[in-house]
Design a protein around this motif. Structure first.
Motif, PDB file in Angstrom:
ATOM      1  N   GLY A   1       0.799  -1.210   0.000  1.00 12.45           N
ATOM      2  CA  GLY A   1       0.000   0.000   0.000  1.00 12.45           C
ATOM      3  C   GLY A   1       0.834   1.262   0.000  1.00 12.45           C
ATOM      4  N   ALA A   2       2.154   1.115   0.018  1.00 13.87           N
ATOM      5  CA  ALA A   2       3.016   2.291  -0.017  1.00 13.87           C
ATOM      6  C   ALA A   2       2.884   2.970  -1.369  1.00 13.87           C
ATOM      7  CB  ALA A   2       4.462   1.904   0.254  1.00 13.87           C
ATOM      8  N   HIS A   3       2.955   4.262  -1.363  1.00 14.03           N
ATOM      9  CA  HIS A   3       2.785   5.066  -2.565  1.00 14.03           C
ATOM     10  C   HIS A   3       4.158   5.483  -3.072  1.00 14.03           C
ATOM     11  CE1 HIS A   3       1.116   8.042  -5.254  1.00 14.03           C
ATOM     12  NE2 HIS A   3       1.922   8.945  -4.733  1.00 14.03           N
ATOM     13  N   ASP A   4       4.483   5.113  -4.290  1.00 13.24           N
ATOM     14  CA  ASP A   4       5.760   5.477  -4.875  1.00 13.24           C
ATOM     15  C   ASP A   4       5.506   6.259  -6.162  1.00 13.24           C
ATOM     16  OD1 ASP A   4       8.333   5.732  -5.763  1.00 13.24           O
ATOM     17  OD2 ASP A   4       8.701   3.589  -6.019  1.00 13.24           O
ATOM     18  N   PRO A   5       5.628   7.580  -6.119  1.00  5.69           N
ATOM     19  CA  PRO A   5       5.342   8.391  -7.304  1.00  5.69           C
ATOM     20  C   PRO A   5       6.218   8.045  -8.505  1.00  5.69           C
ATOM     21  CG  PRO A   5       5.594   9.789  -5.361  1.00  5.69           C
ATOM     22  CD  PRO A   5       5.977   8.398  -4.961  1.00  5.69           C
ATOM     23  N   ALA A   6       7.461   7.677  -8.269  1.00  9.67           N
ATOM     24  CA  ALA A   6       8.339   7.316  -9.378  1.00  9.67           C
ATOM     25  C   ALA A   6       7.828   6.061 -10.087  1.00  9.67           C
ATOM     26  CB  ALA A   6       9.762   7.100  -8.880  1.00  9.67           C
ATOM     27  N   GLU A   7       7.352   5.106  -9.314  1.00 10.11           N
ATOM     28  CA  GLU A   7       6.813   3.874  -9.902  1.00 10.11           C
ATOM     29  C   GLU A   7       5.532   4.168 -10.674  1.00 10.11           C
ATOM     30  OE1 GLU A   7       6.875  -0.237 -10.755  1.00 10.11           O
ATOM     31  OE2 GLU A   7       8.394   1.185 -10.091  1.00 10.11           O
TER      32      GLU A   7
ATOM     33  N   THR B   1       4.780   6.973 -12.172  1.00 12.22           N
ATOM     34  CA  THR B   1       5.189   7.656 -13.397  1.00 12.22           C
ATOM     35  C   THR B   1       5.725   6.657 -14.410  1.00 12.22           C
ATOM     36  OG1 THR B   1       5.689   9.664 -12.167  1.00 12.22           O
ATOM     37  CG2 THR B   1       6.713   9.437 -14.332  1.00 12.22           C
ATOM     38  N   ARG B   2       6.546   5.727 -13.954  1.00 13.41           N
ATOM     39  CA  ARG B   2       7.092   4.714 -14.852  1.00 13.41           C
ATOM     40  C   ARG B   2       5.976   3.883 -15.475  1.00 13.41           C
ATOM     41  NH1 ARG B   2       7.862  -0.267 -15.402  1.00 13.41           N
ATOM     42  NH2 ARG B   2       7.058  -0.871 -13.377  1.00 13.41           N
ATOM     43  N   ILE B   3       5.018   3.475 -14.666  1.00 10.28           N
ATOM     44  CA  ILE B   3       3.910   2.652 -15.165  1.00 10.28           C
ATOM     45  C   ILE B   3       3.033   3.456 -16.122  1.00 10.28           C
ATOM     46  CG2 ILE B   3       1.807   1.436 -14.481  1.00 10.28           C
ATOM     47  CD1 ILE B   3       3.301   0.647 -11.898  1.00 10.28           C
ATOM     48  N   ALA B   4       2.796   4.729 -15.810  1.00 11.90           N
ATOM     49  CA  ALA B   4       1.988   5.576 -16.686  1.00 11.90           C
ATOM     50  C   ALA B   4       2.632   5.687 -18.072  1.00 11.90           C
ATOM     51  CB  ALA B   4       1.801   6.958 -16.068  1.00 11.90           C
ATOM     52  N   HIS B   5       3.931   5.928 -18.089  1.00 12.00           N
ATOM     53  CA  HIS B   5       4.627   6.045 -19.366  1.00 12.00           C
ATOM     54  C   HIS B   5       4.684   4.704 -20.090  1.00 12.00           C
ATOM     55  CE1 HIS B   5       6.068  10.205 -19.489  1.00 12.00           C
ATOM     56  NE2 HIS B   5       6.005  10.129 -18.172  1.00 12.00           N
ATOM     57  N   ALA B   6       4.873   3.629 -19.364  1.00 12.95           N
ATOM     58  CA  ALA B   6       4.937   2.299 -19.986  1.00 12.95           C
ATOM     59  C   ALA B   6       3.602   1.912 -20.600  1.00 12.95           C
ATOM     60  CB  ALA B   6       5.383   1.259 -18.962  1.00 12.95           C
ATOM     61  N   THR B   7       2.502   2.165 -19.893  1.00 15.28           N
ATOM     62  CA  THR B   7       1.185   1.807 -20.440  1.00 15.28           C
ATOM     63  C   THR B   7       0.837   2.669 -21.646  1.00 15.28           C
ATOM     64  OG1 THR B   7       0.061   3.247 -18.838  1.00 15.28           O
ATOM     65  CG2 THR B   7       0.250   0.908 -18.283  1.00 15.28           C
ATOM     66  N   ALA B   8       1.144   3.962 -21.582  1.00 16.58           N
ATOM     67  CA  ALA B   8       0.832   4.854 -22.698  1.00 16.58           C
ATOM     68  C   ALA B   8       1.634   4.487 -23.940  1.00 16.58           C
ATOM     69  CB  ALA B   8       1.091   6.302 -22.303  1.00 16.58           C
ATOM     70  N   SER B   9       2.942   4.303 -23.780  1.00 16.09           N
ATOM     71  CA  SER B   9       3.763   3.967 -24.945  1.00 16.09           C
ATOM     72  C   SER B   9       3.454   2.562 -25.453  1.00 16.09           C
ATOM     73  CB  SER B   9       5.247   4.130 -24.631  1.00 16.09           C
ATOM     74  OG  SER B   9       5.630   3.265 -23.598  1.00 16.09           O
TER      75      SER B   9
ATOM     76  N   LEU C   1      -4.301   6.761 -13.560  1.00 14.87           N
ATOM     77  CA  LEU C   1      -2.837   6.711 -13.536  1.00 14.87           C
ATOM     78  C   LEU C   1      -2.255   7.799 -14.436  1.00 14.87           C
ATOM     79  CD1 LEU C   1      -0.386   5.025 -12.528  1.00 14.87           C
ATOM     80  CD2 LEU C   1      -0.624   3.697 -14.625  1.00 14.87           C
ATOM     81  N   TRP C   2      -2.825   7.965 -15.637  1.00 10.99           N
ATOM     82  CA  TRP C   2      -2.347   8.971 -16.576  1.00 10.99           C
ATOM     83  C   TRP C   2      -2.625  10.388 -16.087  1.00 10.99           C
ATOM     84  CZ3 TRP C   2      -4.411   6.692 -21.812  1.00 10.99           C
ATOM     85  CH2 TRP C   2      -3.672   5.545 -22.137  1.00 10.99           C
ATOM     86  N   SER C   3      -3.673  10.580 -15.299  1.00 11.59           N
ATOM     87  CA  SER C   3      -4.066  11.927 -14.883  1.00 11.59           C
ATOM     88  C   SER C   3      -3.021  12.599 -14.010  1.00 11.59           C
ATOM     89  CB  SER C   3      -5.407  11.886 -14.145  1.00 11.59           C
ATOM     90  OG  SER C   3      -5.259  11.275 -12.877  1.00 11.59           O
ATOM     91  N   LYS C   4      -2.153  11.835 -13.397  1.00 12.31           N
ATOM     92  CA  LYS C   4      -1.118  12.400 -12.528  1.00 12.31           C
ATOM     93  C   LYS C   4       0.124  12.815 -13.305  1.00 12.31           C
ATOM     94  CE  LYS C   4      -2.876   9.530  -8.855  1.00 12.31           C
ATOM     95  NZ  LYS C   4      -2.730   8.274  -8.171  1.00 12.31           N
TER      96      LYS C   4
END
Length: 145
Positions: A21-27, A29-37, A70-73
């Motif tokens: 449940g820990a929140h990792d903003p870097a993770e 961001t990585r997932i957002a970019h990976a899903t979009a691309s 996820l993308w909204s952030k």
């Protein structure tokens, strides 16, 4: 007072970045970019355009709430941020095309810029024309335009 006192249990040291449940903003961001691309790469690999049409139809029927959240952030100038804004715009236009056409016309009339010509919508734009335009824009994104 109880006669039996439990002894303390020694736990191994906890790594706070691995707590459930820990929140990792870097993770995120990585997932957002990976899903979009990944999404764009998959759709753009299909030259027939069938994948783009299936994706647009799927999102119209089921939505993409989890991915969009996820993308909204992501920053607006990033790929996931731009996709989120396009899907948000599409949702707003599809939900209430008449109000979207009214707001577009008000903005076009108030702004003394070339934005209306760049947007590609006719002046004045009917609700049906705006719906067709946002769908065309999304198809263009999927084709790489």
């Amino acid at each position: 007072m109880p006669e039996h006192f439990p002894r303390p249990v020694r736990l191994p040291p906890v790594s706070f970045d691995r707590v459930i449940g820990a929140h990792d903003p870097a993770e995120e961001t990585r997932i957002a970019h990976a899903t979009a691309s990944g999404l764009l790469a998959r759709v753009r690999a299909d030259d027939s355009g069938v994948s783009a049409e299936r994706l647009i139809a799927f999102t119209a029927e089921h939505g993409i709430d989890e991915i969009a959240e996820l993308w909204s952030k992501a920053p607006a100038r990033s790929l996931p941020g731009a996709l989120w804004e396009l899907y948000l715009l599409q949702l707003a236009i599809h939900t209430d095309a008449a109000t979207a056409a009214f707001l577009y016309e008000r903005g076009r009339a108030e702004l003394a810029t070339a934005d209306a010509a760049i947007a590609g919508a006719p002046a004045p734009a009917s609700p049906e024309e705006l719906v067709a335009l946002i769908d065309t824009i999304l198809r263009g994104v999927f084709r790489g335009d």
